[in-house]
Design an enzyme around this catalytic site. Structure first.
Site, PDB file in Angstrom:
ATOM      1  N   THR A  72      99.721 -27.752  -5.147  1.00  0.00           N
ATOM      2  CA  THR A  72      99.153 -26.943  -6.389  1.00  0.00           C
ATOM      3  C   THR A  72      98.018 -27.326  -7.099  1.00  0.00           C
ATOM      4  OG1 THR A  72     100.638 -27.982  -7.695  1.00  0.00           O
ATOM      5  CG2 THR A  72     101.709 -26.318  -6.738  1.00  0.00           C
ATOM      6  N   TRP A  77     104.209 -11.828 -29.826  1.00  0.00           N
ATOM      7  CA  TRP A  77     103.400 -12.395 -28.664  1.00  0.00           C
ATOM      8  C   TRP A  77     102.333 -11.341 -28.413  1.00  0.00           C
ATOM      9  CZ3 TRP A  77     107.057 -14.675 -24.401  1.00  0.00           C
ATOM     10  CH2 TRP A  77     107.877 -15.701 -24.951  1.00  0.00           C
TER      11      TRP A  77
END
Ligand code: AMP
Length: 546
Positions: A185, A448
């Site tokens: 990754t 959010w």
């Protein structure tokens, strides 16, 4: 009572054999760094892949040992995809865009026995070779007469190596759970971590990629593989294409818009996959000449994109300018990567074009074989109402169970769910909409704000090339959005103009507190906005009048 059916191991070699026997004459086209086109077939690639297996025996690479590649998309890289895995070794595709220190770390961590590299990477190879004690062989992916001078021990030429090897009569048969490929990754923080796929996970994932409601590959497709072979199994394209006999077009290192266009046109590509940045550049190149350019020969029907969210304007431009459907998919290196794909449902058949685009902007619905769950901060299940924002968890047959060499320890919860770190909503039809990476989310007054959504709306402004939104501190609201804009060449959008454009498109409390114009935006080695760097640079910005 158990059923009485056979269980044959799901091995990558079965895909290679199938392609060679059922679609042996189907072409594999690749373009080298100089632009020269090379034509091969599944039969030829499969035969050479068997030679690769023998060559690895000659090089003394053990069964189960990783072998690294530092290479662009080419027929030789594809042969390694099939030959290294088919013969029971592990193909470790290294992203050459990583910093040399990261490459050094991952090749040492993987303990790769040899490295196959494109000649363009000679300077990198010479820099790294003294630092890689496990690597015993360096194989340049070229003909003998173009073998570069490289200051390393154990230099070999790929074409000589496989000419000297006999093609193995049969692929070895082994446990389908054997490791097949390894991909690290990108890791914007900390060391990269290895994801180790198996033959079984890869073959099942290829079935999922071919399915009609995901990437929908068939024998009639010609697929331009823009996504690099070193990024998350190239989204399964090398395996899924072999499973159905699709023609493959491998573009080499040149990914500029004109080179892509020419390949699409000359090879009659029906499908193409790549990250949105590539398509952003492609459409920006096409825009000024779209009324005059010769589109004859263009057979493109679908483009698939993932890795970051393709903005609405991109989806519309593909539709309006080229009659192309953009299939939006989401996944991670840890999930092979395919988890969701944005295909229409029956109800979209008669829907207004804008409703279809509304659907395409989402990351898509889960494909069969993986399960998704949306949870709140305490792990409680959230409703799929298209409004509740939570973290996505995933489990399934091609989802990681732990990182290579147990880096990071336990990664699954007691029920086997993997935390994606992505915040999203899921609507009643199952369409996922990613709002942010959890760590990038903007928390304003307890609510959010989705940076992805503001970014995507901003790039639909005609003067904007790319945009990024990060949180900046606020004394009352804790955090507020700051918008960073990279304008299109020759355009000069203004702060007031951008804010005015956004004001009719997003809620007032989502409006950025400031807009800064930048020369360019930083990206990770896999093309994502590098928000850690943006936060370091602009995270303490004080808005005008703020
Ligand atoms: P990687 O493992 O490098 O492929 O990165 C995986 C991450 O990329 C995911 O966890 C998401 O944050 C992001 N990502 C992948 N696909 C998409 C998409 N379609 N839209 C937005 N973000 C995406």
């Amino acid at each position: 009572m158990l059923g009485l059916m056979q269980t044959r191991p799901l091995l990558i070699s079965t895909l290679v054999d199938y392609a060679a026997s059922q679609h042996g004459g189907r072409e594999i086209v690749s373009r080298d760094p100089e632009g020269v086109i090379h034509r091969s077939t599944y039969a030829a690639v499969a035969e050479r892949a068997r030679r690769v297996g023998q060559a690895l025996d000659m090089l003394d690479v053990r069964f189960g040992q990783p072998v690294a590649t530092l290479a662009w998309n080419s027929f030789r890289h594809l042969e390694l995809y099939y030959g290294v895995t088919g013969s029971g070794r592990i193909l470790h595709t290294v992203n050459p865009r990583l910093f040399p220190e990261q490459i050094q770390y991952i090749i040492n961590h993987a303990e790769d026995g040899c490295v196959f590299f494109d000649p363009v990477f000679v300077p990198l190879v010479e820099q790294l070779a003294p630092l890689l004690p496990h690597v015993r062989g360096w194989v340049a992916l070229c003909e003998a007469d173009s073998l570069p001078a490289v200051k390393v021990d154990g230099l070999l030429c790929y074409e000589d190596l496989i000419a000297a090897a006999e093609p193995a009569a049969e692929w070895p048969v082994f446990d389908e759970n054997t490791a097949s490929t390894l991909c690290y990754t990108s890791g914007t923080t900390g060391n990269p971590k290895g994801v180790l796929y198996s033959h079984r996970s890869t073959v099942l994932h290829a079935f999922a990629a071919c399915a009609a409601d995901s990437l929908a590959f068939s024998a009639r497709d010609t697929i331009l593989t823009v996504v690099p072979l070193f990024h998350a199994n190239a989204w399964s394209i090398p395996f899924a294409a072999a499973m159905c006999g699709a023609k493959l077009v491998l573009p080499g290192p040149r990914l500029d818009p004109e080179s892509i266009f020419l390949l699409l046109q000359q090879e009659g590509c029906t499908a193409a996959g790549g990250i949105p940045t590539v398509w952003l550049n492609f459409l920006a190149w096409l825009e000024p000449q779209r009324d005059t350019i010769d589109l004859s020969g263009l057979k493109l029907q679908r483009v698939f994109a993932g890795g970051t969210a393709p903005p609405r304007a991109m989806i519309e431009k593909f539709r309006d300018w080229l009659g192309v459907f953009l299939l939006h998919a989401w996944g991670m290196t840890e999930t092979s990567p395919l988890v969701t794909a944005g295909s229409p449902l029956a109800k979209h058949a008669d829907a207004a074009p804008e409703t279809v685009v509304d659907m395409q902007v989402n990351q898509g619905r889960q494909v069969y074989g993986v399960e998704l769950k949306l949870v709140d901060a305490d792990g409680g299940k959230l409703p799929h109402d298209g409004r509740s924002v939570g973290e996505l968890k995933v489990r399934g047959n091609w989802v990681i169970s732990g990182y290579f060499k147990n880096e990071g320890g336990q990664v699954l919860d007691a029920q086997g769910w993997f935390s994606t770190g992505d915040a999203a909503t899921i609507d009643p039809d199952g369409y996922v909409q990613l709002t942010d990476r959890l760590k990038d989310i903007i928390k304003s007054g307890g609510e959010w704000i989705s940076s992805i959504e503001i970014e995507n709306l901003t790039v639909s402004h005609p003067d904007v090339f790319e945009a990024a939104v990060i949180a900046i501190p606020h004394p009352v609201w804790q955090e507020r959005p700051l918008l960073l804009v990279h304008a299109k060449e020759g355009r000069e959008p203004t702060r007031a103009g951008i804010l005015d454009f956004l004001s009719t498109r997003i809620a007032r409390w989502w409006m950025p507190d400031d807009v800064l114009f930048v020369e360019s935006l930083p990206h990770t080695a896999t093309g994502k906005l590098l928000k850690t760097e943006l936060r370091a640079r602009y995270g303490n910005h004080v808005p005008a009048g703020g």
